[in-house]
Write a protein that holds these residues in place. Structure first.
Motif, PDB file in Angstrom:
ATOM      1  N   TYR A   1      51.821  36.341  61.018  1.00  0.00           N
ATOM      2  CA  TYR A   1      52.844  36.364  62.478  1.00  0.00           C
ATOM      3  C   TYR A   1      52.506  37.561  63.068  1.00  0.00           C
ATOM      4  CZ  TYR A   1      55.785  33.784  59.612  1.00  0.00           C
ATOM      5  OH  TYR A   1      56.424  32.625  59.333  1.00  0.00           O
TER       6      TYR A   1
ATOM      7  N   PHE B   1      50.178  36.071  65.649  1.00  0.00           N
ATOM      8  CA  PHE B   1      50.653  34.992  66.449  1.00  0.00           C
ATOM      9  C   PHE B   1      51.647  36.103  67.844  1.00  0.00           C
ATOM     10  CE2 PHE B   1      55.300  34.314  66.893  1.00  0.00           C
ATOM     11  CZ  PHE B   1      55.071  33.195  68.641  1.00  0.00           C
TER      12      PHE B   1
ATOM     13  N   VAL C   1      50.698  30.272  70.084  1.00  0.00           N
ATOM     14  CA  VAL C   1      52.292  29.330  69.668  1.00  0.00           C
ATOM     15  C   VAL C   1      51.040  28.369  68.984  1.00  0.00           C
ATOM     16  CG1 VAL C   1      54.026  28.110  70.307  1.00  0.00           C
ATOM     17  CG2 VAL C   1      53.265  30.152  71.576  1.00  0.00           C
TER      18      VAL C   1
ATOM     19  N   LEU D   1      50.793  30.133  65.290  1.00  0.00           N
ATOM     20  CA  LEU D   1      52.558  30.206  64.685  1.00  0.00           C
ATOM     21  C   LEU D   1      53.265  28.400  63.757  1.00  0.00           C
ATOM     22  CD1 LEU D   1      54.979  31.385  64.190  1.00  0.00           C
ATOM     23  CD2 LEU D   1      55.786  30.435  66.485  1.00  0.00           C
ATOM     24  N   TYR D   2      52.609  27.305  65.149  1.00  0.00           N
ATOM     25  CA  TYR D   2      53.173  26.783  64.017  1.00  0.00           C
ATOM     26  C   TYR D   2      51.940  26.049  62.988  1.00  0.00           C
ATOM     27  CZ  TYR D   2      56.856  24.750  67.669  1.00  0.00           C
ATOM     28  OH  TYR D   2      57.336  24.574  67.950  1.00  0.00           O
TER      29      TYR D   2
ATOM     30  N   MET E   1      52.855  27.750  60.017  1.00  0.00           N
ATOM     31  CA  MET E   1      54.280  27.301  59.587  1.00  0.00           C
ATOM     32  C   MET E   1      53.965  26.792  58.304  1.00  0.00           C
ATOM     33  SD  MET E   1      56.777  25.806  62.125  1.00  0.00           S
ATOM     34  CE  MET E   1      56.257  26.862  62.899  1.00  0.00           C
TER      35      MET E   1
ATOM     36  N   PRO F   1      54.122  19.770  61.851  1.00  0.00           N
ATOM     37  CA  PRO F   1      53.606  20.833  62.718  1.00  0.00           C
ATOM     38  C   PRO F   1      52.358  21.017  63.514  1.00  0.00           C
ATOM     39  CG  PRO F   1      54.378  21.654  60.650  1.00  0.00           C
ATOM     40  CD  PRO F   1      53.881  20.571  60.435  1.00  0.00           C
TER      41      PRO F   1
ATOM     42  N   ILE G   1      51.194  20.232  66.672  1.00  0.00           N
ATOM     43  CA  ILE G   1      50.495  21.313  68.062  1.00  0.00           C
ATOM     44  C   ILE G   1      49.997  20.244  68.382  1.00  0.00           C
ATOM     45  CG2 ILE G   1      48.958  22.421  67.047  1.00  0.00           C
ATOM     46  CD1 ILE G   1      51.962  23.407  68.223  1.00  0.00           C
TER      47      ILE G   1
END
Lengths: 117, 497
Positions: A9, A12, A43, A46-47, A50, A74, A78
């Motif tokens: 995170y 990110f 971003v 991030l995807y 996750m 995800p 993406i």
């Protein structure tokens, strides 16, 4: 150690802010676009993170293997977002080329100066 | 027709998207325009048919490839979507019919096929946002429509459009990316992208921080795309320097579709599942809406370029829509939604009239428009009627939405009187800026007796009049937009105690 455990995170957020800063602070239009690309790439990360499952492998279904997969959705999302990002960058660079042809400059302040005249 | 009827929600997007690929190949003069207009007319017919079905038998859902809902991709048309589809497709077909001459003048012939392809892509994207029922498809369609509309705005002869469109691209992409971050955070917590499914699953995690962050990211991102004050800075230049017909099309629907997504998320998904969401939504957005109304109108009063003046007026009008929504009552939301429809009518007619003036006048600065009303009385007539509707004179569509907005504000009690006062002040400001244009056009002396090299096509004037008369028609019998808007508001606010 929780802070370090969430390092993806941090990556990110820092990447996002570097990109955002470049978009706002740089006067060169190409550098702004580089910032925008960084902003979008953050971003994407991030995807991707996750969907990661600990010890999970690529989501290919087979009888052997551990049976633990990363979440493929995800990644699929993406993939689409990357295509959108490329199109945006390409269109942005196209506009920069046109601006260079018309104004002879790609510096924001110089363009504003020319328009004011 | 009957075999196609169940597939209309998909065809709404597919028709313009497929035709856009064909249009690029249509080299002979005028053919691209014809194909584009035909496809757009067909999309409008589909929108009318869908609205009819929604009014008769409730929301229409469509499962892509028949995969059941949370797993497959769902399209959904309810009262709010139907209203937006009417606005988007109506604006497109009206603009294309009116815009033949203006577009021929502004877009070089060899680039026209590309231009019309981009137009249809923008239309498909906007329609797609409205029919899509899952968060990620909304993002993809949002980017399709945005990328196409950057091309449209940059397509004109004015070089100042280029820096304007670059700014639009940066801010639009940042807005869309913020939205994407928000959707990602929600997906992380709920594991779903389908809005109806999300609305159920979010209840369990409504108090968690990622969801709150997501609500913030989504609201700010969409506010940026919807040009809600103070995130409107990309709008005036993009509207001013775009080809005139593009301004008509985008002013009538582009920002409103982002507003639609904002309403969809904040009311359909978050409202009722996030604690204190209604109060926070009102507390942040009502002051911004009021500031937007006042500052947008004030800047418009001093603006010298007619297109820029009307663009700033749009910032104020978006404020009205947000004000209605930020009351978080059925009456307020109805007023906000019906204003989306009525403002599209008024601003559409105004920009059509301006496009007609632009064909003849040297520029759209006020000093070059002196006395033009005496040379073009018909266009001027349409402009005045639409201007009255923008101000909100009884008997026009603009009056209906302002009346409902004031009624909704009065329900707040004493505090509502402040809102009413601001609405009235802003309406007076609208009188001032419309009057400034009318005064110059009617009483002003012609700047130079340059003989007009072209006469305006009667089609443009005719369409401008049709839209202006539609303002009066929907001012006298507002049943259609009112029914759709009140149904939409009731559905969005169904969690309201």
């Amino acid at each position: 150690m929780e802070l370090l455990g969430l390092y993806h995170y941090w990556v990110f957020a820092i990447l996002l802010m570097i990109g955002f800063y470049a978009v706002i602070a740089k006067l060169n239009l190409v550098k702004k676009l580089i910032g925008l690309s960084l902003f979008q790439s953050a971003v994407f990360l991030l995807y991707i993170t996750m969907g990661k499952v600990e010890l999970g492998t690529a989501p290919i279904f087979s009888d052997s293997g551990s049976g633990i997969f990363s979440n493929p959705l995800p990644q699929v999302l993406i993939l689409t977002a990357i295509v959108v990002g490329i199109s945006t960058t390409a269109l942005g660079l196209g506009i920069v080329v046109r601006i260079k042809e018309e104004y002879g400059s790609i510096e924001e302040d110089e363009i504003q100066e020319i328009d004011r005249r | 027709m009957n075999a196609l009827a169940p597939h209309l929600p998909a065809l709404q997007v597919v028709v313009p998207m497929l035709v856009s690929a064909v249009v690029i190949l249509l080299r002979p003069r005028g053919l691209a325009w014809m194909a584009c207009t035909a496809a757009s007319a067909m999309a409008f017919a589909i929108a009318i048919q869908l609205t009819h079905t929604v009014l008769a038998s409730g929301p229409v859902t469509y499962l892509m490839g028949s995969w059941p809902a949370p797993y497959g991709i769902e399209l959904r048309v309810d009262a709010l979507s139907a209203l937006m589809l009417l606005v988007v497709n109506g604006a497109s077909v009206v603009t294309l019919i009116a815009g033949r001459q203006s577009l021929d003048l502004q877009i070089e012939e060899n680039r026209q096929p590309y231009f019309f392809a981009a137009w249809l892509l923008a239309l498909a994207g906007l329609a797609g946002i409205v029919v899509a029922a899952d968060a990620f498809n909304i993002f993809v369609f949002m980017e399709i429509s945005s990328l196409a509309s950057y091309v449209l705005v940059a397509g004109g002869p004015d070089r100042r459009a280029l820096p304007a469109v670059f700014k639009y691209l940066l801010m639009g992409t940042i807005g869309a990316t913020f939205y994407l971050i928000g959707v990602g955070l929600i997906y992380m917590m709920t594991g779903t992208l389908n809005l109806a499914d999300m609305e159920v699953l979010i209840q369990a995690v409504g108090d968690q921080r990622p969801i709150l962050a997501a609500a913030g990211f989504i609201t700010v991102g969409l506010a940026l795309k919807a040009a809600i004050f103070p995130l409107h800075v990309w709008l005036p230049n993009a509207y001013t320097y775009a080809p005139h017909m593009v301004t008509v099309f985008l002013a009538a629907c582009a920002t409103k579709v982002s507003l639609y997504v904002l309403l969809r998320f904040d009311f359909f998904v978050f409202q009722g599942n996030l604690e204190g969401h209604a109060i926070q939504f009102a507390a942040y957005l009502m002051p911004l809406a009021l500031l937007g109304i006042l500052i947008g109108s004030a800047v418009a009063m001093f603006e010298k370029n007619v297109k820029r003046l009307l663009a700033f007026s749009s910032v104020a009008q978006i404020g009205y829509m947000m004000l209605g929504a930020s009351l978080v009552t059925i009456a307020g939301l109805t007023a906000g939604i019906v204003h989306i429809f009525n403002h599209a009518l008024a601003k559409g007619a105004l920009f059509l009239a301006v496009a007609s003036f632009a064909t003849v006048a040297a520029s759209l600065r006020l000093e070059d428009l002196g006395g033009i009303a005496r040379r073009m009385p018909w266009t001027f007539g349409a402009f005045v009627i639409a201007g009255l509707s923008l101000i909100g004179i009884p008997g026009t569509a603009g009056f209906i939405s302002k009346w409902y907005l004031i009624t909704a504000a009065m329900q707040l009690g004493p505090g509502g009187l402040v809102l009413v006062a601001i609405i009235l002040i802003s309406s007076l400001m609208a009188v001032v800026y419309i009057w400034r244009i009318v005064e110059v056009m009617w009483f002003g002396e012609p700047a130079n007796e340059a003989t007009a090299p072209v006469t305006v096509s009667p089609l443009l004037v005719g369409v401008a009049w049709t839209v202006a008369l539609a303002n009066i028609y929907f001012g006298l019998s507002p049943d259609l937009p009112m029914t759709l808007a009140s149904e939409a508001a009731a559905e969005l606010l169904r969690h309201l105690p």
